[in-house]
Design a protein around this motif. Sequence first.
Motif, PDB file in Angstrom:
ATOM      1  N   VAL A 129     -11.694 -20.033 -11.116  1.00 18.58           N
ATOM      2  CA  VAL A 129     -11.696 -19.185  -9.918  1.00 18.58           C
ATOM      3  C   VAL A 129     -10.956 -19.949  -8.818  1.00 18.58           C
ATOM      4  CG1 VAL A 129     -13.110 -18.062  -8.179  1.00 18.58           C
ATOM      5  CG2 VAL A 129     -13.882 -18.163 -10.549  1.00 18.58           C
ATOM      6  N   SER A 130      -9.974 -19.293  -8.237  1.00 19.19           N
ATOM      7  CA  SER A 130      -9.251 -19.991  -7.179  1.00 19.19           C
ATOM      8  C   SER A 130      -9.296 -19.163  -5.904  1.00 19.19           C
ATOM      9  CB  SER A 130      -7.805 -20.247  -7.596  1.00 19.19           C
ATOM     10  OG  SER A 130      -7.123 -19.018  -7.656  1.00 19.19           O
ATOM     11  N   LEU A 131      -9.289 -19.860  -4.793  1.00 15.36           N
ATOM     12  CA  LEU A 131      -9.333 -19.201  -3.491  1.00 15.36           C
ATOM     13  C   LEU A 131      -8.173 -19.742  -2.661  1.00 15.36           C
ATOM     14  CD1 LEU A 131     -11.053 -17.295  -1.749  1.00 15.36           C
ATOM     15  CD2 LEU A 131     -12.165 -19.307  -0.827  1.00 15.36           C
ATOM     16  N   PRO A 143       3.421 -19.812   4.032  1.00 21.39           N
ATOM     17  CA  PRO A 143       2.670 -20.864   3.317  1.00 21.39           C
ATOM     18  C   PRO A 143       1.268 -20.390   3.001  1.00 21.39           C
ATOM     19  CG  PRO A 143       2.879 -21.379   5.640  1.00 21.39           C
ATOM     20  CD  PRO A 143       3.690 -20.159   5.410  1.00 21.39           C
ATOM     21  N   SER A 144       0.889 -20.558   1.757  1.00 16.72           N
ATOM     22  CA  SER A 144      -0.455 -20.183   1.369  1.00 16.72           C
ATOM     23  C   SER A 144      -1.048 -21.381   0.667  1.00 16.72           C
ATOM     24  CB  SER A 144      -0.389 -18.969   0.450  1.00 16.72           C
ATOM     25  OG  SER A 144      -1.549 -18.903  -0.317  1.00 16.72           O
ATOM     26  N   VAL A 145      -2.245 -21.706   1.027  1.00 20.74           N
ATOM     27  CA  VAL A 145      -2.843 -22.958   0.561  1.00 20.74           C
ATOM     28  C   VAL A 145      -4.018 -22.658  -0.343  1.00 20.74           C
ATOM     29  CG1 VAL A 145      -4.040 -24.987   1.335  1.00 20.74           C
ATOM     30  CG2 VAL A 145      -2.137 -24.090   2.655  1.00 20.74           C
ATOM     31  N   THR A 146      -4.111 -23.382  -1.395  1.00 19.79           N
ATOM     32  CA  THR A 146      -5.275 -23.222  -2.268  1.00 19.79           C
ATOM     33  C   THR A 146      -6.382 -24.120  -1.755  1.00 19.79           C
ATOM     34  OG1 THR A 146      -3.735 -22.955  -4.074  1.00 19.79           O
ATOM     35  CG2 THR A 146      -6.042 -23.285  -4.653  1.00 19.79           C
ATOM     36  N   GLY A 197      -8.144 -12.783 -16.375  1.00 18.88           N
ATOM     37  CA  GLY A 197      -6.718 -12.964 -16.568  1.00 18.88           C
ATOM     38  C   GLY A 197      -5.909 -12.856 -15.293  1.00 18.88           C
ATOM     39  N   GLY A 198      -6.556 -12.820 -14.170  1.00 22.71           N
ATOM     40  CA  GLY A 198      -5.802 -12.862 -12.913  1.00 22.71           C
ATOM     41  C   GLY A 198      -4.946 -11.634 -12.661  1.00 22.71           C
ATOM     42  N   HIS A 199      -5.380 -10.477 -13.148  1.00 22.32           N
ATOM     43  CA  HIS A 199      -4.557  -9.274 -12.970  1.00 22.32           C
ATOM     44  C   HIS A 199      -4.549  -8.816 -11.534  1.00 22.32           C
ATOM     45  CE1 HIS A 199      -3.600  -8.837 -17.095  1.00 22.32           C
ATOM     46  NE2 HIS A 199      -4.879  -8.785 -17.468  1.00 22.32           N
ATOM     47  N   SER A 200      -5.711  -8.871 -10.938  1.00 23.13           N
ATOM     48  CA  SER A 200      -5.707  -8.479  -9.527  1.00 23.13           C
ATOM     49  C   SER A 200      -6.605  -9.437  -8.766  1.00 23.13           C
ATOM     50  CB  SER A 200      -6.175  -7.041  -9.369  1.00 23.13           C
ATOM     51  OG  SER A 200      -7.524  -6.930  -9.714  1.00 23.13           O
ATOM     52  N   ALA A 201      -6.448  -9.440  -7.486  1.00 26.67           N
ATOM     53  CA  ALA A 201      -7.181 -10.407  -6.668  1.00 26.67           C
ATOM     54  C   ALA A 201      -7.971  -9.679  -5.600  1.00 26.67           C
ATOM     55  CB  ALA A 201      -6.196 -11.379  -6.020  1.00 26.67           C
ATOM     56  N   ILE A 202      -8.967 -10.382  -5.089  1.00 25.67           N
ATOM     57  CA  ILE A 202      -9.730  -9.842  -3.966  1.00 25.67           C
ATOM     58  C   ILE A 202      -9.181 -10.492  -2.697  1.00 25.67           C
ATOM     59  CG2 ILE A 202     -11.989  -9.784  -2.845  1.00 25.67           C
ATOM     60  CD1 ILE A 202     -13.267  -9.806  -5.540  1.00 25.67           C
ATOM     61  N   THR A 203      -8.946  -9.675  -1.682  1.00 27.88           N
ATOM     62  CA  THR A 203      -8.518 -10.262  -0.414  1.00 27.88           C
ATOM     63  C   THR A 203      -9.540  -9.919   0.668  1.00 27.88           C
ATOM     64  OG1 THR A 203      -7.222  -8.305   0.060  1.00 27.88           O
ATOM     65  CG2 THR A 203      -6.050 -10.174  -0.875  1.00 27.88           C
ATOM     66  N   GLN A 204      -9.679 -10.853   1.580  1.00 27.18           N
ATOM     67  CA  GLN A 204     -10.578 -10.604   2.698  1.00 27.18           C
ATOM     68  C   GLN A 204      -9.978 -11.228   3.956  1.00 27.18           C
ATOM     69  OE1 GLN A 204     -14.598 -11.836   2.019  1.00 27.18           O
ATOM     70  NE2 GLN A 204     -15.367 -10.689   3.764  1.00 27.18           N
ATOM     71  N   THR A 205      -9.936 -10.427   5.035  1.00 26.63           N
ATOM     72  CA  THR A 205      -9.345 -10.932   6.276  1.00 26.63           C
ATOM     73  C   THR A 205     -10.434 -11.482   7.181  1.00 26.63           C
ATOM     74  OG1 THR A 205      -7.788  -9.146   6.094  1.00 26.63           O
ATOM     75  CG2 THR A 205      -7.777 -10.357   8.155  1.00 26.63           C
ATOM     76  N   PHE A 252      -8.086 -14.577   2.946  1.00 32.03           N
ATOM     77  CA  PHE A 252      -8.500 -15.278   1.726  1.00 32.03           C
ATOM     78  C   PHE A 252      -8.109 -14.438   0.523  1.00 32.03           C
ATOM     79  CE2 PHE A 252     -10.851 -18.880   3.110  1.00 32.03           C
ATOM     80  CZ  PHE A 252     -11.379 -18.551   4.343  1.00 32.03           C
ATOM     81  N   THR A 253      -7.541 -15.094  -0.464  1.00 34.35           N
ATOM     82  CA  THR A 253      -7.207 -14.378  -1.690  1.00 34.35           C
ATOM     83  C   THR A 253      -7.908 -15.089  -2.844  1.00 34.35           C
ATOM     84  OG1 THR A 253      -5.041 -14.039  -0.727  1.00 34.35           O
ATOM     85  CG2 THR A 253      -5.307 -13.419  -3.023  1.00 34.35           C
ATOM     86  N   ALA A 254      -8.705 -14.322  -3.588  1.00 34.64           N
ATOM     87  CA  ALA A 254      -9.433 -14.932  -4.714  1.00 34.64           C
ATOM     88  C   ALA A 254      -8.856 -14.418  -6.013  1.00 34.64           C
ATOM     89  CB  ALA A 254     -10.915 -14.563  -4.617  1.00 34.64           C
ATOM     90  N   CYS A 255      -8.719 -15.365  -6.924  1.00 30.52           N
ATOM     91  CA  CYS A 255      -8.071 -15.031  -8.188  1.00 30.52           C
ATOM     92  C   CYS A 255      -8.891 -15.564  -9.345  1.00 30.52           C
ATOM     93  CB  CYS A 255      -6.689 -15.693  -8.185  1.00 30.52           C
ATOM     94  SG  CYS A 255      -5.425 -14.624  -8.821  1.00 30.52           S
ATOM     95  N   ASN A 256      -8.856 -14.886 -10.455  1.00 34.09           N
ATOM     96  CA  ASN A 256      -9.678 -15.279 -11.603  1.00 34.09           C
ATOM     97  C   ASN A 256      -8.782 -15.447 -12.815  1.00 34.09           C
ATOM     98  OD1 ASN A 256     -11.482 -15.473 -13.680  1.00 34.09           O
ATOM     99  ND2 ASN A 256     -12.194 -13.359 -13.528  1.00 34.09           N
ATOM    100  N   SER A 257      -8.739 -16.702 -13.289  1.00 35.08           N
ATOM    101  CA  SER A 257      -7.866 -16.887 -14.455  1.00 35.08           C
ATOM    102  C   SER A 257      -8.658 -17.140 -15.737  1.00 35.08           C
ATOM    103  CB  SER A 257      -6.907 -18.052 -14.172  1.00 35.08           C
ATOM    104  OG  SER A 257      -7.659 -19.197 -13.838  1.00 35.08           O
TER     105      SER A 257
END
Lengths: 791, 154
Positions: free
Chosen positions: A686-688, A676-679, A742-750, A704-709
């Motif tokens: 910008v979504s996290l 389960p991953s929650v927004t 365009g959400g091609h890649s995301a930034i992740t941070q643990t 955390f996963t950040a995405c840019n659409s």
Amino acid sequence: MSPSVRLQEMIRVIRSARTQGEERGLIQKECAAIRAQFRQSDNGARTHNLAKLLYVHMLGYPAHFGQMECVRLIASPRYSEKRIGYLGAMMLLDEKQDASLLITNSIKNDLSHSSQHVQSLALCTLACMGSAEMCRDLAPEIERLLGASDSYIKKKAILCAVHIVRKIPELGELYTPLACSLLSEKNHGVLHSAVVLITELCERNPDTLRQFRKTVPELVHIMKGLIMSGYSPEHNVAGISDPFLQVRILRLLRILGRCNDAASDAMNDLLAQVATNTDSSKTAGSAVLYETVLTVMDIRSESGLRVLAVNILGRFLLNNDRNIRYISMTSLQKIVQTDHTAVQRHRGTIVDCLKDQDASVKRRALELSLALVSATNIRTMMKELLVFLSTCPPELRAHTASGIFIAAERYAPSQRWHIDTILHVLITAGGDVRDETVPNLIKLITTASELHCYTVLKLYRALITDISQQSLVQVACWCIGEYGDLLLKGECDDIEPMQLTEDDVLDALETVLQSHMSSPASRAFALTATMKLSTRITNNVDRIRSIVSIYGSCIDVELQQRAVEYNALFKKYDHMRAAVLERMPVIDKSSPGDTLGDLTGEVTKDSSLSKPVPGGSTLPLEPASQAFDLLDLLGQTDTVPEASHAESAAAPDPAGPSTGRDLLDLLGGLETTVVPSVTVYEKGGVSLKLQCDSQTETAVTLTFTACNSTQNDITKFTLQAAVPKSIQLQMKAPSGSVLPAGGHSAITQTVVLSNPSKTNLKMRVRLSYSNQGMVCQDTVQIDSFPSPAWT
Amino acid sequence: MMRFLLLFSRQGKLRLQKWFLPLPEREKKKIIRDMVAMVLARKPRTCNFLHWRDLKIVYKRYASLYFCCGLEEQDNELLALEVLHRYVELLDKYFGNVCELDIIFNFEKAYFILDEFLMGGEIQETSKLSISKSIEASDMLQETMEEYMSKPAF
């Protein structure tokens, strides 16, 4: 006039107080008088007053106002005052008190005093309560005393050095050069202290250890001298010459010989000599032999010596003295893994010790017996263990039960034997078994398909005899529900048949339902079993219907919910009833959502035994987070439920998810590996998202996963997080700081959260990024976290 | 090393406490309570070793007093029994047929003897004779000082 007459008078008066209140009154009066006297300047009774205060302190009353008096007395030139002052310092001052620093100077002066008794007072006090600062200040003084003094002071200075090294390990270097030369002293007191110092230095610093290995021949020589020497009245204890020194030397040899072949070789002969020549009829000799055995087992000794050591332990086992039996079992416990066959030879004696009167001996014998169980002796050992279970003290029962289960799991010669054993344990000690036993046993029973008839007959018999053991009741109800048809057929090869009517069976289940001894979980089991029987019996379906409808108005919410749902099954879904209530499939060992904790919690020796316990995906009781996984799959919720730790399986779960789960479970168990991953944040493209990677009792790892659409690249993306005070936060490096369009890649941070006090997890996250030159910042509060894929 | 040494009566009254590690007052009181409860609950013919937290507890009963010490993991329990016995022998030699009352009324002397025998949780002297001699010498020193002080200056 002897100095302590007034003290003794006071003691006599206090002892004659008849009540606690009277004593308190007397003490308060005395303390007031003492305080007044302290305020006066020099008077002849200072020692008496402090002594009286120390007595009062020992009785448990506060005495902190005496601290300054101690400081003053220590500084006095009179020996009697110094003596009592130092005693007071050791009792009232410890390194946490500020006043302790004030005596540093006095100690320093006294260390160079002309009288060795005054020096000894100072050394003793320093070794007893010296704080790190005091030790640092006085370390050079101690070094001086180590070098040039008589043996009386030298031995005390060495022990002072030991204390300093314990407080400030770096100062060990100061004393290392002197320590070697101390071994050539003749005085036993000095020798003993020197050995203690070297032991301490070697334990703290591996380089020093290497350095001191060259002292092994010298130590061996000293030991030989001690063993071979004739009777020495000064050091003799029960025929052993200075056992204290011998034991200390053996301990040092152990440390020096560990992991080092050369050193171990050098001491082989000596150890053999000690082992054979020491007379163990008294405690002193046994102490030396015990230390020898420990040393032999720890160094790289040759096999003959090891066998000799194990034999000594075996001899100890037969000793009349309980202490020695206890000691030998403790040692055997340590070596049972490495020298298994040698210890097996003494199995008979160990099993006999299970019947000893002493609880400590019993506990040790139990641990050892469990460790000695093997495929060859499983049947005999289990007999003994089951007998032990019925007579053992209550505090050992849970441990015994779980040990028996593990042993049975590992070495069961047949499934029937396994089931019999578990049943026996449940009948004898059902109240002390762990909660996972019920699902485990059910799983075992379903896999032994040819024994269903035998099992259910046996369980029925056990149930009608005694319904107080809840785990037994639960398993019995479940089996009767599942295999009721076999039960009614009544024929079975391995067990004498019983002729039962359907009423008998339903009576048994109703007894469980109505009995005040049944726990809510047991009643739930019984109700479900009654329901299942509706498809397995022919005549009394109406009776089942009436039972189920009665419980539709039960006060227990869990039971009520179930009864209402079952009623619905009768009324609206009667066509589905047979399908829903048919025989359960064999529970697969590797079903997902598996861990409800494992049985090997207590017996930590064999971690390979930890088997995946079924999370009960086919059982009506399971933690709420399992529900979340399943419900998520059905798309029923997109809210973030609270992170929940695995609840005890016996706790009835809230009504809502449970019946939903029941039906879902009976439809065949949904497998899910969706994490389960929650927004948590979504704004301006910008979504996290937040995902929980792992969760233990006190730590959570999140990603955390950040995405840019949006159409534009976002740069300088950073996350900051804040948590409540009781939680510690550690943010690992992010994968980057640029979010391409365009959400091609995301930034992740643990992020790792450590929550030792198990407070509710809350987090506030601030995002900041740069979008087309504009700096944006936003804060989001996260109050509830998703649970991980497995629970 | 020995962490602590406690002497208490059969009614649980503390007669001597020696701590070889600094602990806050509350912690000490708690340990005393626990030790007294554990040791007094033991039946007569059981072994003298117990396990408590991460320490080994060795106790021995002499007449009406329990001698109880707490040891670390690597210490030898049988030797600790010998240490307790040695201490009792020293007290016996000093007081002559020592009994609990001697220790109650002369507790400071019991401490002085202990301080000659153990230091920092370790044994400092393994010879009974040597310890007795040094205690006599310190007592002598104390007495001469006393005599000197009680005689007025001229």
